[in-house]
Design an enzyme around this catalytic site. Structure first.
Site, PDB file in Angstrom:
ATOM      1  N   CYS A 174     -62.841  -4.386   5.415  1.00  0.00           N
ATOM      2  CA  CYS A 174     -62.602  -2.945   5.643  1.00  0.00           C
ATOM      3  C   CYS A 174     -64.060  -2.312   6.537  1.00  0.00           C
ATOM      4  CB  CYS A 174     -62.477  -2.343   4.312  1.00  0.00           C
ATOM      5  SG  CYS A 174     -61.203  -2.824   3.348  1.00  0.00           S
ATOM      6  N   ARG A 204     -58.456  -0.053   6.193  1.00  0.00           N
ATOM      7  CA  ARG A 204     -58.631  -1.177   5.063  1.00  0.00           C
ATOM      8  C   ARG A 204     -57.599  -2.369   6.146  1.00  0.00           C
ATOM      9  NH1 ARG A 204     -54.480  -2.221   0.354  1.00  0.00           N
ATOM     10  NH2 ARG A 204     -55.511  -3.805  -0.648  1.00  0.00           N
ATOM     11  N   LEU A 205     -58.487  -3.665   5.812  1.00  0.00           N
ATOM     12  CA  LEU A 205     -57.728  -4.901   6.265  1.00  0.00           C
ATOM     13  C   LEU A 205     -57.013  -5.423   5.038  1.00  0.00           C
ATOM     14  CD1 LEU A 205     -57.026  -6.918   8.368  1.00  0.00           C
ATOM     15  CD2 LEU A 205     -59.172  -8.294   7.769  1.00  0.00           C
ATOM     16  N   ASN A 252     -66.375  -2.530   1.410  1.00  0.00           N
ATOM     17  CA  ASN A 252     -66.063  -3.344   2.357  1.00  0.00           C
ATOM     18  C   ASN A 252     -66.660  -4.813   2.055  1.00  0.00           C
ATOM     19  OD1 ASN A 252     -65.719  -4.931   4.867  1.00  0.00           O
ATOM     20  ND2 ASN A 252     -67.874  -4.224   5.665  1.00  0.00           N
ATOM     21  N   GLY A 253     -65.540  -5.778   1.596  1.00  0.00           N
ATOM     22  CA  GLY A 253     -66.190  -7.061   1.218  1.00  0.00           C
ATOM     23  C   GLY A 253     -65.070  -7.533   0.314  1.00  0.00           C
ATOM     24  N   GLU A 254     -65.472  -8.597  -0.214  1.00  0.00           N
ATOM     25  CA  GLU A 254     -64.822  -9.362  -1.303  1.00  0.00           C
ATOM     26  C   GLU A 254     -65.770  -9.883  -2.476  1.00  0.00           C
ATOM     27  OE1 GLU A 254     -61.651  -9.586  -1.054  1.00  0.00           O
ATOM     28  OE2 GLU A 254     -61.179  -9.298   1.166  1.00  0.00           O
ATOM     29  N   ASP A 300     -60.452  -5.806  -6.381  1.00  0.00           N
ATOM     30  CA  ASP A 300     -61.877  -5.969  -6.715  1.00  0.00           C
ATOM     31  C   ASP A 300     -62.517  -4.860  -6.415  1.00  0.00           C
ATOM     32  OD1 ASP A 300     -61.608  -6.225  -3.755  1.00  0.00           O
ATOM     33  OD2 ASP A 300     -62.862  -7.912  -3.683  1.00  0.00           O
ATOM     34  N   GLY A 325     -68.224 -22.587   8.767  1.00  0.00           N
ATOM     35  CA  GLY A 325     -69.288 -23.460   8.157  1.00  0.00           C
ATOM     36  C   GLY A 325     -70.879 -22.766   8.515  1.00  0.00           C
TER      37      GLY A 325
END
Length: 615
Positions: A2, A54-55, A81-83, A106, A381
């Site tokens: 987000c 928001r995504l 914003n995040g996970e 979350d 990666g």
């Protein structure tokens, strides 16, 4: 993933002119809508305003923000914003204690955890995050950023007002916060760019919450709290146990970061880093009867014009072919031509709000846009080289011993196109050395280590604080500008903390670059891929691209009103010719050489014009 924004004034400033301040919040959302195309919302009290785009990745239906939670007389609001990858464990713990939840997001876990434990709950989070939390009962605002700095959070202070935003552009929607530069701005642009000092937003009076920090704002006072830092301590695990633990940490991090309510993908270059992530993801999905989507990137004409050098010894395509077959992925090859590469130089500045990594960044943005129609979440990666010692400055004596940022050892290319009086005023050598020395002085040494090992810690610390931070900025802005969430499993703080203290003879076991990482990956990858010589993110070798840039720079500087002419000497550009050998002599990192200097000049001119910056 987000975008967040908002403002604070402890004197109740926003009680007057409610519609005006709500419009400001809406405008903050509008300029960051690319970060969250699926939903948006605002929240306003007399002292604090919050905005969110928001995504939708987790709890698509109920995860709307700003989110408000009540507990008796207590009331808190959050934009985030995040996970949070350990959300499940945290939520189960809170539920055991009697906490009830209305969503599966979350966001609510952070809010509920804070309301039970206060600020210290941040230390329990494993994830990537930047959030603002308004505690209405205590009349306190918290601005919090994850340990490694994967997610951005900028702020500015105007008298008693604190303004914050995921991206710099959001700050400029607030009254009287304007794009302004000073001497240090241009010292950063020409002396350090595309890197920037941590905590700096480059523009005058624009700051950034540092990784591992939170700002506590109450009664007009701002308290900067550092909740996480690297600690140097003796490494007591045997080599065998170190390899096993590293393998477990990598696998656990990748699997945790597969958390999503929508399908995920990976970027696959055929190098050891992206191949490890892909192999772990592919194996887990295969058990679920699913096939992983993977994507690789290259440039039109590289099959014809590529020339191996010490930085880029081989092309990626054969290794990608090997890995897609080995894992059994649904793979797509993406290619960028010179015209799009040049066009996206300016879009990359739009995304970063600053001149950036030239075509290294514009190409990433182009490729991210091509991934979005297939997947909105991807794992990469990134960061393994910084953490495990993959770059040449960990190994080459002249780079290892250089008393300067090792990825920008020669400052002359940065100065040779500047006007002489500008070069004198900027005094780049002295400025860069001052910033470098400051970072070195912060390095957490281990008592009793010798000179060489102390230097290894310095190089590692420089990488984490500077080079990795620049690449994380690139990954966030290029992906989020396209509505793509890119995750970086190697940047899990548990991996960073553990590997930081592993002795070099284990990291470089058997005298192999990233020997520890390769040993940890033996159960996941075929030997050929595992021990392939490092080759960085690709760039174009098409001479047509350099010619195109050269002509474009001449056109721009021919305009007497071009702001870049205040800094750049056109006659020096006309006399400047770059030979093919320059491809092996970058002025930043491993990829930014002559063509990228031309592209960087174009980006800087566009940036000055876009923000109408007085020079």
């Amino acid at each position: 993933m987000c975008g967040i924004a908002g403002f604070y004034n402890g004197n109740g400033k926003y009680a007057q002119g409610k519609n005006f301040w709500e419009n400001i919040l809406e405008n903050m959302n509008k300029v960051q809508k690319h970060r969250g195309p699926d939903d948006d919302g605002i929240f306003l009290t007399p002292e604090c305003g919050m905005a969110h785009v928001r995504l939708s990745i987790i709890d698509i239906e109920k995860g709307h923000q700003p989110m408000i939670r009540r507990d008796g007389e207590r009331k808190c609001a959050i934009v985030y914003n995040g996970e949070i990858y350990n959300m499940k464990e945290l939520k189960e713990h809170l539920m055991y204690l009697g906490t009830e939840f209305e969503t599966t997001s979350d966001t609510e876990v952070i809010l509920a955890g804070y309301m039970r434990y206060g600020e210290k709950f941040v230390k329990r989070l494993n994830g990537i995050f930047a959030f603002a939390l308004w505690d209405m009962s205590e009349r306190k605002l918290l601005l919090v950023r994850d340990r490694i700095g994967v997610k951005p959070l900028f702020y500015s202070r105007k008298n008693d007002d604190i303004i914050f935003s995921s991206e710099i552009k959001g700050l400029f929607e607030y009254p009287d916060v304007t794009p302004t530069i000073d001497l240090e701005t241009m010292q950063i642009i020409f002396g350090l760019g595309p890197a920037k000092p941590y905590g700096s937003g480059v523009f005058k009076d624009i700051l950034e919450v540092e990784p591992g920090h939170m700002l506590e704002i109450k009664d007009g006072n701002v308290k900067d709290i550092r909740y996480w830092k690297l600690v140097s301590q003796p490494h007591e695990d045997s080599e065998e146990r170190t390899i096993a633990k590293t393998a477990w940490l990598i696998e656990d991090s990748v699997k945790m970061q597969m958390l999503s309510d929508i399908p995920i993908s990976t970027f696959l270059s055929g190098g050891v880093d992206s191949s490890l992530v892909t192999a772990i993801c592919g194996a887990k999905l295969k058990k679920q009867g699913k096939v992983l989507n993977t994507f690789s990137f290259d440039f039109e004409g590289n099959d014809k014009y590529f020339k191996a050098n010490s930085f880029q010894p081989s092309q990626d395509r054969p290794w990608v072919d090997m890995m897609k077959d080995y894992v059994g992925t649904n793979h797509r090859y993406l290619e960028c031509d010179s015209e799009n590469l040049e066009d996206y130089l300016y879009k990359a500045v739009d995304a970063r709000d600053l001149p950036c990594m030239a075509d290294v960044e514009s190409s990433m943005m182009y490729f991210c846009g091509k991934v979005v129609p297939y997947n909105k979440v991807t794992l990469t990666g990134e960061c393994a080289d910084e953490i495990f010692g993959g770059y040449p400055w960990f190994h080459r004596k002249e780079m290892f011993d250089a008393d300067i940022f090792p990825w920008s050892m020669d400052l002359q290319p940065r100065k040779e196109l500047l006007k002489s009086d500008v070069a004198d005023e900027l005094n780049i050598d002295e400025y860069v050395k001052k910033i470098y020395d400051l970072t070195i002085s912060e390095t957490p040494y281990l008592r009793g280590e010798g000179t060489v090992e102390k230097r290894r810690r310095e190089i590692s610390y420089l990488n984490l604080k500077w080079f990795m931070a620049t690449l994380l900025d690139r990954m966030d802005r290029t992906s989020m500008h396209c509505g793509l969430e890119a995750r970086v499993p190697f940047a899990d703080h548990r991996i960073v903390e553990y590997v930081w203290n592993v002795p070099w003879d284990i990291k470089y076991r058997k005298c192999i670059v990233k020997g520890l990482l390769r040993a940890a990956g033996e159960k996941f990858l075929p030997e050929d891929v595992l021990y392939r010589k490092k080759s960085p993110y690709p760039k174009t070798y098409n001479p047509e691209y350099e010619n195109m840039l050269f002509e474009k720079v001449l056109d721009v500087t021919a305009d007497p009103n071009a702001k870049i002419n205040v800094f750049i000497d056109r006659k020096k550009i006309e006399a400047w010719k770059m030979g093919e050998t320059d491809y092996g002599k970058p002025w930043y990192g491993q990829l930014m050489a002559g063509p990228q200097m031309l592209a960087y000049i174009l980006q800087t001119d566009y940036w000055l014009k876009k923000y109408n910056i007085a020079v």
